[in-house]
Design a protein around this motif. Structure first.
Motif, short mmCIF file in Angstrom:
data_model
loop_
_atom_site.label_atom_id
_atom_site.label_comp_id
_atom_site.label_asym_id
_atom_site.label_seq_id
_atom_site.Cartn_x
_atom_site.Cartn_y
_atom_site.Cartn_z
N THR A 1 51.15 40.92 34.27
CA THR A 1 51.82 39.81 34.94
C THR A 1 50.81 38.84 35.53
OG1 THR A 1 53.77 41.15 35.47
CG2 THR A 1 53.37 39.21 36.83
N ILE A 2 49.76 39.35 36.14
CA ILE A 2 48.73 38.48 36.73
C ILE A 2 48.04 37.66 35.63
CG2 ILE A 2 46.59 38.44 38.06
CD1 ILE A 2 49.10 39.23 39.65
N TRP A 3 47.81 38.28 34.48
CA TRP A 3 47.19 37.56 33.36
C TRP A 3 48.07 36.37 32.94
CZ3 TRP A 3 42.71 37.53 30.54
CH2 TRP A 3 42.74 36.86 29.32
N SER A 4 49.35 36.59 32.77
CA SER A 4 50.23 35.49 32.36
C SER A 4 50.35 34.44 33.47
CB SER A 4 51.61 36.03 31.97
OG SER A 4 52.19 36.76 33.03
N SER B 1 41.62 45.99 35.71
CA SER B 1 41.38 46.49 37.06
C SER B 1 40.72 45.46 37.96
CB SER B 1 40.51 47.76 36.99
OG SER B 1 39.29 47.48 36.32
N ASP B 2 40.13 44.40 37.38
CA ASP B 2 39.48 43.36 38.16
C ASP B 2 40.44 42.25 38.59
OD1 ASP B 2 37.10 44.67 37.97
OD2 ASP B 2 36.28 43.41 36.36
N ARG B 3 41.62 42.24 38.05
CA ARG B 3 42.57 41.18 38.42
C ARG B 3 43.17 41.47 39.79
NH1 ARG B 3 45.39 42.04 32.74
NH2 ARG B 3 43.48 41.72 31.51
N PRO B 4 43.45 40.44 40.55
CA PRO B 4 44.03 40.66 41.88
C PRO B 4 45.48 41.11 41.78
CG PRO B 4 43.94 38.31 41.38
CD PRO B 4 43.23 39.01 40.25
N SER B 5 45.97 41.70 42.84
CA SER B 5 47.38 42.04 42.92
C SER B 5 48.16 40.81 43.39
CB SER B 5 47.59 43.20 43.90
OG SER B 5 47.24 42.79 45.22
N LEU B 6 49.47 40.90 43.34
CA LEU B 6 50.30 39.79 43.82
C LEU B 6 50.02 39.51 45.30
CD1 LEU B 6 53.85 40.21 42.22
CD2 LEU B 6 52.37 38.20 42.09
N GLU B 7 49.92 40.56 46.10
CA GLU B 7 49.67 40.37 47.52
C GLU B 7 48.31 39.73 47.77
OE1 GLU B 7 51.90 40.61 49.80
OE2 GLU B 7 53.32 41.23 48.26
N GLU B 8 47.32 40.05 46.96
CA GLU B 8 46.01 39.40 47.09
C GLU B 8 46.09 37.93 46.72
OE1 GLU B 8 43.00 43.19 46.28
OE2 GLU B 8 43.76 42.01 44.59
N LEU B 9 46.94 37.61 45.74
CA LEU B 9 47.10 36.19 45.40
C LEU B 9 47.69 35.41 46.57
CD1 LEU B 9 48.42 36.16 41.71
CD2 LEU B 9 46.11 35.76 42.54
#
Length: 397
Positions: free
Chosen positions: A324-327, A377-385
């Protein structure tokens, strides 16, 4: 004279004999049955290498063939062992887990494995008892869109004049069903919409649905003056950062709501986001490729290939939240740059350097690059965004 006559008789008899033998041989040859090639041994076209396609390969939700990482050990991707990471955990039984995407040909729009998932919200009524239940309260309008998923029409609710959208999906395109809390069998898309249709203005609401002999009909809310974000971007080319910040923050709010409800959309792109031109409110639409959210890896893809993460392209598996973060990173790039970040046919590798316009602020560039990290694993989570510096101090509609 006798010698000449005898020679002619011998020549005629010989010609007649050899001609008869030739005719008999031809008849036998024609009567001989020909061997048909075995099905499966016929020449087949060479399969194309799996590359990350660009925007031209929009499948409108078509699912790629299943490609389990365990079944494809020969895929030694060019990303290196660090990118490969551990094998994705599968369900103990080895079967598909409830959130996996639908298999099959393009056009099937229900996105998880068969069987009931988590219970849906009971406020959604069961399927109507008769076709008249839909025809009487609505006046059908123009066609809004059509494709392998079915057709969407504009309509008006006669009781109060409210605009609605009526989505009609052929029954043979509904691949997966589950159960509502009252035991009614319902398509997966109805179950997912039932779980997310309240509590967030950024998600389209399902008003009612109807099961007909040849199709399933969904009645959805429709803003009176709305436009797909894709068309809005075409008209504007790209958005200023300040405008893009507010819109992207709304998308994040919608995704956080879906995640909290246990729903994975799996097809985030400008075509699946409606913009209310009067209020500036975004609405996430089209859950036909969605699935129930799971912690284990998905080994089948549903959605749009050009938005698929590199771990799917290389290994045949992906986790719901990092995908999801990628998209979302691709969506943000389209908002501020006006184009898809990866051209058609590019094989993205670890050393791929994403080129961004110098007019973008450093905070915006950093956010795009974080979302489009090659390692999931390097992509942020939604909360980090939500805590990212670029997304602070925004006034939402």
């Amino acid at each position: 004279l006798w010698s000449c006559w005898r020679w002619r008789c011998w020549a005629g008899i010989s010609a007649w004999g050899w001609g008869g033998i030739a005719v008999l041989w031809l008849r036998l040859a024609r009567a001989r049955p020909r061997r048909r090639p075995r099905r499966g041994l016929q020449s087949r076209p060479r399969p194309r290498p799996r590359l990350l396609p660009g925007p031209a390969e929009d499948t409108r939700g078509a699912a790629a063939p299943a490609a389990s990482a365990a079944a494809s050990p020969a895929r030694a991707p060019p990303l290196g062992t660090a990118a490969a990471g551990p094998e994705p955990p599968l369900s103990r039984s080895g079967e598909r887990t409830p959130g996996e995407g639908r298999p099959g040909a393009a056009g099937g729009r229900s996105g998880a494995a068969p069987g009931p998932g988590p219970s849906a919200d009971s406020r959604i009524p069961p399927a109507g008892k008769a076709q008249e239940a839909l025809q009487e309260p609505y006046r059908l309008g123009s066609l809004l869109g059509s494709g392998g998923f079915g057709s969407v029409f504009a309509a008006t609710r006669l009781s109060d004049g409210a605009p609605v959208a009526i989505k009609r999906v052929p029954r043979n395109r509904v691949w997966h069903w589950g159960e509502l809390p009252d035991g009614t069998s319902a398509p997966l898309e109805v179950l997912l919409l039932a779980k997310v249709s309240s509590g967030c203005a950024g998600v389209i609401q399902l008003l009612e649905w109807l099961e007909l002999p040849d199709s399933v009909v969904l009645v959805l809310e429709r803003p009176e003056r709305c436009q797909e974000l894709s068309g809005f971007l075409v008209e504007r080319r790209f958005l200023p950062e300040e405008e893009a910040r507010g819109l992207f923050r709304q998308v994040l709010e919608a995704m956080r709501h879906c995640t909290s409800c246990g729903v994975l959309h799996r097809d985030i792109k400008p075509e699946n986001i409606l913009l209310d031109l009067a209020t500036g409110q975004l609405k996430l639409i089209d859950f036909g490729c969605g699935a129930f959210l799971q912690d284990t890896a998905y080994t089948q893809f549903a959605g749009t290939r050009s938005y698929s993460p590199p771990e799917w392209t290389q290994f045949g598996w992906y986790y719901g939240k990092p995908a999801t973060i990628w998209s979302l990173g691709i969506l943000l790039h389209q908002m501020v740059c006006g184009e898809h970040p990866f051209r058609r046919g590019w094989n993205i590798s670890c050393d791929h350097e994403l080129s961004l316009p110098g007019r973008l602020s450093q905070e915006c560039q950093n956010l795009i690059r974080r979302c489009l990290s090659m390692l999931h694993s390097d992509r942020p989570s939604l909360e980090e965004l939500f805590r990212d510096p670029w997304l602070q101090d925004i006034d939402l509609p």
